[in-house]
Design a protein around this motif. Structure first.
Motif, mmCIF file in Angstrom:
data_model
loop_
_atom_site.group_PDB
_atom_site.id
_atom_site.type_symbol
_atom_site.label_atom_id
_atom_site.label_comp_id
_atom_site.label_asym_id
_atom_site.label_seq_id
_atom_site.Cartn_x
_atom_site.Cartn_y
_atom_site.Cartn_z
ATOM 1 N N SER A 102 -26.517 -20.703 -101.697
ATOM 2 C CA SER A 102 -27.769 -21.432 -101.515
ATOM 3 C C SER A 102 -27.610 -22.473 -100.425
ATOM 4 O O SER A 102 -26.508 -22.959 -100.159
ATOM 5 N N LYS A 104 -29.960 -25.903 -99.409
ATOM 6 C CA LYS A 104 -31.099 -26.695 -99.864
ATOM 7 C C LYS A 104 -31.088 -28.066 -99.213
ATOM 8 O O LYS A 104 -30.025 -28.629 -98.927
ATOM 9 N N GLY A 123 -35.429 -24.598 -99.606
ATOM 10 C CA GLY A 123 -34.341 -23.913 -100.273
ATOM 11 C C GLY A 123 -34.232 -22.462 -99.849
ATOM 12 O O GLY A 123 -35.235 -21.811 -99.534
ATOM 13 N N TRP A 124 -32.996 -21.981 -99.843
ATOM 14 C CA TRP A 124 -32.721 -20.574 -99.547
ATOM 15 C C TRP A 124 -31.705 -20.078 -100.562
ATOM 16 O O TRP A 124 -30.658 -20.701 -100.781
ATOM 17 N N LEU A 125 -32.032 -18.963 -101.209
ATOM 18 C CA LEU A 125 -31.136 -18.320 -102.161
ATOM 19 C C LEU A 125 -30.777 -16.945 -101.638
ATOM 20 O O LEU A 125 -31.663 -16.166 -101.248
ATOM 21 N N ASP A 205 -29.812 -23.644 -110.136
ATOM 22 C CA ASP A 205 -31.020 -23.786 -109.308
ATOM 23 C C ASP A 205 -32.214 -24.186 -110.156
ATOM 24 O O ASP A 205 -33.334 -23.686 -109.962
#
Length: 863
Positions: A102, A104, A123-125, A205
């Motif tokens: 992740s 963020k 955010g990036w997952l 998360d």
């Protein structure tokens, strides 16, 4: 002597020795396997039930300068492979193949004019496609740009969670500006929800899945949400003023954990942390975030307590089993004594006499031990070293005992000896050895009380054998002391007119040497079985108390702002007998600034709710001239009158100190006040007595959290380590009781032939069957009558004697077990069983000797 002929001649004794050996090897090999399996299961449950942020290995990165930032999935994946390659070998089985990455931002303010300050984080997952469903709009795409304040800024497409849409008013198609001095904008293009909200990965998360509400002490209320963007959005995270963090999460696989390798986990984590730290540069810093060492250390502490208790009783069981097998081996060598004595008298060397007796014992115990060892593999669990060593030790000790006994018995040919004479005075060497055993046992008990046992999985072998040494010391003292009251009884019986009491007690006194081994077996077996029963009963009773301490009532209902109407609805519900309302909160002590937790409760109603419960509730005397009475925790310390600000200012008088408020607080700063201190009738907790289901209460109060004492008890008992300790204690109690009975039976059988000759001879002089039974009973009872009380008393006193060395509070909800008085049912039942066995043996022996030809006893030279 030919071995097959010896097997046929002594088939019954050989079969008995084989059965005892097989059962002992099954226990010594099987119980450690099941115990180790339960240890592994306990560790796996502990890790699986822990918070994922504590159990998983998470590498975090914080870029300090823009060149240290990562802007593509490929860069993150490369870093993940690098981290996984640095994981020490001891941790690799625990880290599964999954995991996620992740990126963020945090505390990213969004433009807004309302009274509540909003933060919209980016955010990036790496696995967002697998974990979320898009319920409105679409998934985010590549960033675009827009003109703002005379310049061009990136516009990142994001999606928001449903909760953010409802609580923060974020809508699809809306564009929000981010930053104190605007550098980025976000366009909301979709709304998502979690495919599986129960997925453990969401523990890392939670900010993505839920909106966070915060109330700073020096600012307005805040709402935080973290959005999701596409891979392409990573390239737009180039604002040097933005708070940015990266995370590589390596999830823990609890199924791969085992107790044997657990002690090496903290060191492996420390090594991994060192490797992560050295990877940092001036552009980006890395650190490892995990609570795995603390979780494993807490488990090892509980494991050490379990192993201490279980090894204590299992060591005693192994020693008693060896003693009973030695008693059976003695019976076999006694049956071969005439044959071996004849061979020795005809010129056979000592080795030629010892070899057949030893070989017959080895051929009996070897296959039996192998059979018990093989049967142990039917039980689940890994095989620690004791599984392989135990059966071998049984065979070696038994064969060595048999060989030594034959060698001592036939060291000279035609060695005549009388078996009906009192034993000679013990040698100085024997007295010294026995005294040394007693001194070492007492010294070991003192050390065990003084320092306890190690808090690690590695146990101190000396301290672990202390209960066995204490029982052996007690047996030796009993052997040395019991002839004195027996001789007194013989003298008293000699003055009477009846011959049977004198003859029976005289035979018991003269057979002191042959009765030594049964006493050395019977007393440890009885005392350790009582010890195991006492510990088992203590754990069971304390678990009950712990469950009541945890909940505070049969049922506890907790909900914010319970209205009088809701309380009345619960009070009048079918099955509810009594309800005690309570209010909790945090207050401030005027003058000191301390902020303890406060519990206001209707104590009179609470006592009625807990009527018959195994816990006592504190008492308050009511109001005084100095203010309303209160009870304070040890952390607040004794104090007089003080002012408290809670729902309204109130003056309190500290009446005393309490360690805990059952169902509410047991540590920290807290105080208990009466219900009357509340300025109005408010409640957030109901303590309930009655036969009403939690589901029905949940229907009456949908927002409530409901706890029951029965559920708390089941949770305490469901722990695998706790279940293993209680089950093993029960098995050991039964096994030791059975071995004690076996010792009685074998002592009966060992002296059966001589006893039969005596009874037959006396019957020719007019001894009746009733008198024969009394004679046999008087000969056998002294061992039981003297040994049983000593064994029961020692077993009941062992928990107190061992003190903190046997700490089983971890299996009883954290409460000490030593304060509970053990039940007498099991000890009395074991002692009574031994007495009944002796009585039954006397009757059985008399019945068998009735068939003996009376004229055979009068023939010269016959036995």
């Amino acid at each position: 002597m030919r071995i097959p002929l010896g097997v046929r001649t002594h088939a019954g004794t050989v079969a008995l020795l084989a059965v005892l050996t097989a059962v002992a090897c099954l226990l010594v090999s099987g119980l450690p396997r099941t115990m180790q399996a339960s240890y592994d299961e306990a560790l796996r449950r502990s890790l699986a039930g822990a918070d994922v942020t504590a159990a998983d290995l998470t590498v975090t990165g914080a870029p300090a300068q823009q060149p240290g930032e990562l802007h593509s999935r490929a860069e993150f994946a490369y870093a993940a492979r690098r981290w996984r390659a640095l994981v020490p070998a001891a941790l690799r089985p625990l880290t599964g193949p999954g995991g996620h990455i992740s990126a963020k931002t945090f505390r990213t303010p969004a433009d807004g004019k309302g009274p509540i300050r909003e933060f919209v984080n980016l955010g990036w997952l790496s696995d967002a496609g697998r974990r979320v469903d898009w319920v409105r709009g679409r998934a985010p795409g590549a960033p675009t740009t827009m003109r703002y304040a005379g310049g061009t800024i990136p516009v990142i497409e994001v999606g928001v969670v449903e909760e953010a849409e409802s609580r923060m008013g974020l809508r699809v198609g809306e564009t929000r500006l981010l930053g104190e001095s605007v550098h980025t904008a976000v366009r909301i293009v979709g709304v998502f929800r979690a495919k599986d909200p129960a997925d453990r990965a969401w523990g890392h998360d939670a900010d993505v899945l839920h909106v966070t509400h915060a109330v700073p002490a020096d600012g307005p209320e805040e709402l935080h949400t973290t959005t999701l963007m596409a891979d392409a959005g990573l390239a737009a995270l180039a604002d040097p003023t933005r708070n940015l963090t990266y995370r590589w999460v390596f999830p823990l696989d609890p199924r791969a954990a085992n107790a044997l390798s657990a002690p090496g986990v903290p060191a492996a984590v420390a090594e991994f942390r060192r490797q992560v730290d050295v990877q940092g540069t001036g552009l980006i810093s890395y650190r490892l975030a995990t609570g795995l060492p603390q979780l494993v250390t807490a488990f090892l502490t509980a494991l050490a307590a379990a192993q201490t208790v279980l090894y204590l009783v299992l060591g005693g069981l192994f020693a008693v089993a060896l003693g009973v097998i030695a008693l059976a081996a003695r019976l076999l060598t006694d049956r071969m004594e005439r044959t071996l004595a004849l061979a020795r008298a005809r010129g056979a060397a000592l080795g030629q006499v010892v070899a057949p007796g030893t070989a017959l014992t080895a051929l009996t115990t070897g296959p039996a031990a192998l059979a018990g060892y093989a049967l142990a593999y039917l039980l689940p669990g890994p095989a620690p070293p004791i599984v392989h060593i135990g059966p071998l030790a049984v065979v070696v000790v038994t064969v060595a005992f048999a060989g030594t006994r034959v060698a001592l018995a036939h060291r000279t040919p035609l060695r005549e000896r009388r078996g009906d004479l009192a034993a000679v005075r013990p040698s100085a060497r024997r007295v010294t050895v026995e005294a040394l055993v007693v001194v070492l046992a007492l010294a070991g008990a003192y050390l065990l009380r003084a320092r306890g046992v190690s808090g690690t999985a590695q146990q101190d072998p000396y301290l672990l054998v202390i209960p066995v040494a204490l029982t052996l010391a007690a047996a030796l003292i009993t052997l040395r002391c019991h002839p004195y009251p027996l001789r007194l009884l013989v003298r008293l019986a000699a003055r009477g007119r009846a011959a049977v009491p004198f003859l029976g007690l005289a035979r018991a006194a003269r057979q002191r040497a042959t009765g030594a081994l049964p006493v050395l077996i019977l007393l440890p077996a009885l005392s350790l079985s009582v010890f195991a029963a006492v510990i088992h009963d203590g754990i069971t009773a304390t678990q009950q108390v712990a469950s009541w301490q945890k909940v505070g009532a049969p049922i506890k209902l907790t909900a914010a702002g319970l209205t009088p109407e809701t309380i009345q609805r619960v009070r009048t519900a079918p099955g509810v007998e009594r309800v005690a309302p309570a209010m909790t909160g945090r207050a401030q002590i005027t003058g000191t600034g301390e902020q303890p937790y406060v519990v206001a409760v209707d104590l009179a109603q609470w006592r009625r709710v807990n009527e018959g419960a195994p816990i006592s509730l504190p008492a308050l005397s009511g109001g005084t001239s100095g203010g309303t009475s209160a009870l304070v925790s040890p952390a607040l310390g004794p104090r007089g009158t003080f002012d408290l600000t809670w729902l309204s200012p109130v003056r309190l008088n500290a009446e005393g100190v309490i360690d805990a408020v059952p169902g509410f607080y047991s540590s920290g700063q807290f105080l208990l006040v009466p219900w009357e201190v509340l300025p109005w009738h408010a409640a957030d907790t109901l303590l309930i007595k009655g036969d009403i289901s939690p589901a029905e209460l949940a229907r009456l109060v949908p927002s409530a959290t409901i706890e029951t004492q029965e559920a708390a008890l089941r949770a305490i008992q469901a722990d695998p380590l706790t279940g293993t300790v209680r089950t093993t204690m029960a098995v050991v109690t039964v096994a030791l009781g059975a071995y004690a009975l076996a010792a009685i039976v074998l002592s009966l059988v060992a002296g059966a032939e001589g006893r039969a000759r005596t009874v037959s001879l006396l019957r020719t002089l007019g001894l009746s069957d009733r008198q024969a039974r009394r004679l046999t009973l008087l000969e056998l009872l002294p061992v039981v009558v003297i040994t049983a009380p000593v064994g029961v008393a020692l077993g009941m006193g062992l928990p107190a004697a061992l003190g903190p060395g046997v700490d089983v509070s971890v299996f009883a909800g954290g409460l000490p077990v030593a304060d509970h008085t053990p039940g007498l049912l099991t000890p009395v039942a074991l002692a009574a069983g031994l007495a009944l066995c002796a009585v039954a043996g006397a009757y059985a022996h008399t019945a068998m000797t009735r068939r003996r030809e009376l004229d055979a006893a009068l023939r010269v030279g016959t036995d």
